[in-house]
Design a protein around this motif. Structure first.
Motif, PDB file in Angstrom:
ATOM      1  N   LEU A  58       0.714  -1.184   0.034  1.00 50.56           N
ATOM      2  CA  LEU A  58      -0.025  -0.014   0.050  1.00 50.56           C
ATOM      3  C   LEU A  58       1.012   1.361   0.002  1.00 50.56           C
ATOM      4  O   LEU A  58       0.146   2.317   0.058  1.00 50.56           O
ATOM      5  CB  LEU A  58      -0.977   0.080   1.233  1.00 50.56           C
ATOM      6  N   ALA A  59       2.123   0.998  -0.129  1.00 44.91           N
ATOM      7  CA  ALA A  59       2.891   2.325  -0.003  1.00 44.91           C
ATOM      8  C   ALA A  59       2.590   3.350  -1.017  1.00 44.91           C
ATOM      9  O   ALA A  59       2.672   4.592  -0.749  1.00 44.91           O
ATOM     10  CB  ALA A  59       4.586   1.734  -0.141  1.00 44.91           C
ATOM     11  N   PRO A  60       2.288   2.866  -2.268  1.00 46.78           N
ATOM     12  CA  PRO A  60       2.134   4.022  -3.311  1.00 46.78           C
ATOM     13  C   PRO A  60       0.553   4.480  -3.093  1.00 46.78           C
ATOM     14  O   PRO A  60       0.431   5.538  -3.908  1.00 46.78           O
ATOM     15  CB  PRO A  60       1.923   2.971  -4.574  1.00 46.78           C
ATOM     16  N   LEU A  61      -0.274   4.021  -2.192  1.00 44.55           N
ATOM     17  CA  LEU A  61      -1.494   4.606  -1.934  1.00 44.55           C
ATOM     18  C   LEU A  61      -1.666   6.039  -1.522  1.00 44.55           C
ATOM     19  O   LEU A  61      -0.941   6.480  -0.544  1.00 44.55           O
ATOM     20  CB  LEU A  61      -2.309   3.836  -0.852  1.00 44.55           C
ATOM     21  N   ASP A  62      -2.367   6.913  -2.539  1.00 44.89           N
ATOM     22  CA  ASP A  62      -2.097   8.212  -2.129  1.00 44.89           C
ATOM     23  C   ASP A  62      -3.187   8.910  -1.078  1.00 44.89           C
ATOM     24  O   ASP A  62      -4.195   9.490  -1.484  1.00 44.89           O
ATOM     25  CB  ASP A  62      -2.316   9.211  -3.255  1.00 44.89           C
ATOM     26  N   ALA A  63      -3.360   8.004   0.051  1.00 44.24           N
ATOM     27  CA  ALA A  63      -4.448   8.205   1.074  1.00 44.24           C
ATOM     28  C   ALA A  63      -3.981   7.629   2.412  1.00 44.24           C
ATOM     29  O   ALA A  63      -3.073   6.839   2.418  1.00 44.24           O
ATOM     30  CB  ALA A  63      -5.815   7.574   0.433  1.00 44.24           C
ATOM     31  N   PRO A  64      -4.542   8.277   3.349  1.00 40.95           N
ATOM     32  CA  PRO A  64      -4.175   7.934   4.969  1.00 40.95           C
ATOM     33  C   PRO A  64      -4.518   6.507   5.339  1.00 40.95           C
ATOM     34  O   PRO A  64      -5.457   6.373   6.220  1.00 40.95           O
ATOM     35  CB  PRO A  64      -4.456   9.038   5.860  1.00 40.95           C
ATOM     36  N   TRP A  65      -4.165   5.504   4.930  1.00 42.83           N
ATOM     37  CA  TRP A  65      -4.518   4.197   5.175  1.00 42.83           C
ATOM     38  C   TRP A  65      -3.842   3.837   6.706  1.00 42.83           C
ATOM     39  O   TRP A  65      -2.889   4.551   6.952  1.00 42.83           O
ATOM     40  CB  TRP A  65      -4.253   3.211   4.244  1.00 42.83           C
ATOM     41  N   MET A  66      -4.343   2.845   7.248  1.00 46.48           N
ATOM     42  CA  MET A  66      -3.830   2.726   8.747  1.00 46.48           C
ATOM     43  C   MET A  66      -4.378   1.068   9.073  1.00 46.48           C
ATOM     44  O   MET A  66      -5.386   0.806   8.652  1.00 46.48           O
ATOM     45  CB  MET A  66      -4.202   3.473   9.678  1.00 46.48           C
ATOM     46  N   ILE A  67      -3.719   0.569   9.823  1.00 45.13           N
ATOM     47  CA  ILE A  67      -3.744  -0.890  10.253  1.00 45.13           C
ATOM     48  C   ILE A  67      -4.780  -0.686  11.410  1.00 45.13           C
ATOM     49  O   ILE A  67      -4.562   0.308  12.082  1.00 45.13           O
ATOM     50  CB  ILE A  67      -2.272  -1.682  10.860  1.00 45.13           C
ATOM     51  N   ALA A  68      -5.574  -1.523  11.539  1.00 47.39           N
ATOM     52  CA  ALA A  68      -6.558  -1.539  12.622  1.00 47.39           C
ATOM     53  C   ALA A  68      -6.546  -2.897  13.301  1.00 47.39           C
ATOM     54  O   ALA A  68      -5.813  -3.898  13.414  1.00 47.39           O
ATOM     55  CB  ALA A  68      -7.810  -1.406  12.108  1.00 47.39           C
ATOM     56  N   ALA A  69      -7.494  -2.923  14.205  1.00 46.14           N
ATOM     57  CA  ALA A  69      -8.052  -4.376  15.101  1.00 46.14           C
ATOM     58  C   ALA A  69      -6.735  -4.722  16.122  1.00 46.14           C
ATOM     59  O   ALA A  69      -5.984  -3.874  16.542  1.00 46.14           O
ATOM     60  CB  ALA A  69      -8.483  -5.248  14.156  1.00 46.14           C
ATOM     61  N   GLY A  70      -6.679  -6.230  16.111  1.00 46.85           N
ATOM     62  CA  GLY A  70      -5.459  -6.653  16.554  1.00 46.85           C
ATOM     63  C   GLY A  70      -4.053  -6.281  16.554  1.00 46.85           C
ATOM     64  O   GLY A  70      -3.314  -6.020  17.622  1.00 46.85           O
ATOM     65  N   TYR A  71      -3.722  -6.193  15.250  1.00 52.16           N
ATOM     66  CA  TYR A  71      -2.618  -5.854  14.735  1.00 52.16           C
ATOM     67  C   TYR A  71      -2.069  -4.235  15.283  1.00 52.16           C
ATOM     68  O   TYR A  71      -0.864  -3.964  15.625  1.00 52.16           O
ATOM     69  CB  TYR A  71      -2.318  -5.812  13.358  1.00 52.16           C
ATOM     70  N   ALA A  72      -3.105  -3.590  15.247  1.00 57.10           N
ATOM     71  CA  ALA A  72      -3.038  -2.183  15.744  1.00 57.10           C
ATOM     72  C   ALA A  72      -2.741  -2.058  17.208  1.00 57.10           C
ATOM     73  O   ALA A  72      -1.799  -1.291  17.584  1.00 57.10           O
ATOM     74  CB  ALA A  72      -4.359  -1.329  15.228  1.00 57.10           C
ATOM     75  N   LEU A  73      -3.118  -3.000  17.859  1.00 56.78           N
ATOM     76  CA  LEU A  73      -2.712  -3.005  19.455  1.00 56.78           C
ATOM     77  C   LEU A  73      -1.631  -3.384  19.475  1.00 56.78           C
ATOM     78  O   LEU A  73      -0.787  -3.102  20.586  1.00 56.78           O
ATOM     79  CB  LEU A  73      -3.756  -3.843  20.118  1.00 56.78           C
ATOM     80  N   ASP A  74      -1.087  -4.443  18.856  1.00 59.79           N
ATOM     81  CA  ASP A  74       0.153  -4.984  18.834  1.00 59.79           C
ATOM     82  C   ASP A  74       1.331  -3.909  18.579  1.00 59.79           C
ATOM     83  O   ASP A  74       2.340  -3.672  19.228  1.00 59.79           O
ATOM     84  CB  ASP A  74       0.585  -6.049  17.789  1.00 59.79           C
ATOM     85  N   LEU A  75       1.074  -2.952  17.528  1.00 58.03           N
ATOM     86  CA  LEU A  75       1.772  -1.845  17.206  1.00 58.03           C
ATOM     87  C   LEU A  75       1.877  -0.878  18.238  1.00 58.03           C
ATOM     88  O   LEU A  75       2.897  -0.323  18.641  1.00 58.03           O
ATOM     89  CB  LEU A  75       1.347  -1.371  15.890  1.00 58.03           C
ATOM     90  N   HIS A  76       0.725  -0.609  18.903  1.00 58.01           N
ATOM     91  CA  HIS A  76       0.698   0.103  20.016  1.00 58.01           C
ATOM     92  C   HIS A  76       1.458  -0.356  21.157  1.00 58.01           C
ATOM     93  O   HIS A  76       2.188   0.385  21.943  1.00 58.01           O
ATOM     94  CB  HIS A  76      -0.873   0.578  20.403  1.00 58.01           C
ATOM     95  N   LEU A  77       1.274  -1.566  21.604  1.00 58.21           N
ATOM     96  CA  LEU A  77       2.000  -2.264  22.718  1.00 58.21           C
ATOM     97  C   LEU A  77       3.641  -2.476  22.519  1.00 58.21           C
ATOM     98  O   LEU A  77       4.470  -2.611  23.356  1.00 58.21           O
ATOM     99  CB  LEU A  77       1.406  -3.600  22.971  1.00 58.21           C
ATOM    100  N   GLY A  78       3.782  -2.512  21.167  1.00 53.71           N
ATOM    101  CA  GLY A  78       5.227  -2.951  20.756  1.00 53.71           C
ATOM    102  C   GLY A  78       5.653  -4.309  20.741  1.00 53.71           C
ATOM    103  O   GLY A  78       6.892  -4.592  20.966  1.00 53.71           O
ATOM    104  N   TYR A  79       4.720  -5.109  20.993  1.00 53.23           N
ATOM    105  CA  TYR A  79       5.033  -6.515  20.898  1.00 53.23           C
ATOM    106  C   TYR A  79       3.961  -7.274  20.322  1.00 53.23           C
ATOM    107  O   TYR A  79       2.720  -6.722  20.338  1.00 53.23           O
ATOM    108  CB  TYR A  79       5.487  -7.024  22.016  1.00 53.23           C
ATOM    109  N   THR A  80       4.192  -8.493  19.721  1.00 51.06           N
ATOM    110  CA  THR A  80       2.894  -9.436  19.434  1.00 51.06           C
ATOM    111  C   THR A  80       2.366  -9.965  20.711  1.00 51.06           C
ATOM    112  O   THR A  80       2.904 -10.908  21.360  1.00 51.06           O
ATOM    113  CB  THR A  80       3.504 -10.494  18.354  1.00 51.06           C
TER     114      THR A  80
END
Length: 336
Positions: free
Chosen positions: A155-177
């Protein structure tokens, strides 16, 4: 018959939901249990873990299972060929946890030996719990954020503010799986669909619509919002779940009640390695469930894991949103 043949029979006779335009059938099936690991085959019968739609098998589906030789009811069935059939609770996270455990046992002889010892002391449930930390650690090393990084590259070429959601978003917030995941949810602005079609060329794209799968054709208009995307090169998850959302005016709008909003520059966080994700209080609002429905098991676990680290501002926002959408929600007291 081996498990591969048994899985094929299930798809053939129960129908394959991925064939599209059918309201029922096999959504996913995979081998599982310690008996499916060669080093542990003497402990228990091997298993097939079957995701079947609808979630509660119909009378016709149960009759079909019996014609195939299965006996049982509800989530537990056995076959005289020597295997079990388990229909897991979709909201528990059990299927993904079992897949991570099986992967560890297949690839680590020491873990398989430890599982055998634990099984001898306390049986299957005891062994599953004893090896859970090792299975999660193995999953974090071998899968972890790999699906998110794959999709971020896509999705890197996507000209729009996409973002990861749900469980993976919480992993990114916590900094671990924190746990294995069935799929990877990604928010994409509805207006970016024309770009998505090109970026996902070669992927299988389905729309969940009226209880069936239909082939995706842009544009997808409200109230429909999901695109299920599959590709053999996507590793570690069953699919990419694209959520078309309203991000107009520099604002994130809660899909279930667009009056609930956050400024986009607050709703959209970016991890240290550059992966954009939905802020945790907004993720938890989705995980709280629709009004009148308790959170799913895995969502309750996610809340208990993330809630203590929320900022005062995030807690206040989530408390206000839940008060508006789900008065009396069990999470409200702990957010005060």
């Amino acid at each position: 018959m081996d498990l591969t043949g048994a899985a094929h029979d299930l798809r053939t006779h129960l129908g394959d939901f991925l064939d599209r335009k059918r309201p029922d059938g096999v959504f996913h099936v995979q081998p599982g249990g310690p008996g499916s690991v060669p080093a542990l085959a003497d402990l228990e019968p091997p298993e097939l873990h079957l995701d079947l739609l609808p979630e509660t098998p119909t009378d016709d589906q149960q009759a079909t299972l019996r014609r195939l030789g299965y006996s049982g009811s509800g989530p537990h069935w056995t076959h005289p060929g020597g295997w079990r059939l388990i229909l897991p609770d979709h909201g528990s996270g059990w299927r993904a946890e079992q897949a991570a455990l099986r992967d560890l046992l297949l690839h680590d002889p020491g873990a398989a030996h430890a599982y055998r010892t634990a099984h001898g002391h306390g049986g299957r449930a005891h062994a599953d719990v004893a090896l859970r930390p090792a299975a999660l650690a193995h999953h974090a090393r071998t899968v972890g954020l790999t699906p998110a990084r794959q999709v971020a590259h896509l999705l890197a070429p996507l000209d729009a503010p996409w973002m990861i959601a749900a469980g993976y978003a919480l992993d990114l917030h916590l900094g671990y799986t924190a746990r294995p995941h069935d799929d990877l949810d990604v928010i994409v602005p509805r207006g970016a669909q024309s770009q998505l079609t090109e970026l996902l060329r070669g992927w299988r794209l389905d729309i969940p619509m009226d209880g069936t799968y239909q082939a995706y054709a842009a544009p997808l208009d409200p109230p429909h919002f999901q695109i299920h995307a599959r590709h053999p090169d996507l590793s570690g998850v069953l699919m990419l779940d694209l959520m078309l959302s309203d991000l107009s005016g520099g604002t994130w709008h809660y899909r279930r009640d667009p009056r609930i909003t956050l400024p986009l520059d607050h709703a959209r966080k970016v991890s240290p390695d550059g992966l954009p994700y939905l802020t945790p209080e907004a993720v938890l609002l989705f995980k709280a469930g629709a009004a009148g429905r308790d959170p799913r098991g895995k969502d309750e676990q996610d809340y208990q894991r993330v809630q203590p680290g929320l900022t005062a501002e995030a807690r206040a926002w989530l408390h206000g949103a839940l008060t508006h959408t789900s008065p009396g929600h069990p999470w409200l007291r702990s957010l005060e």
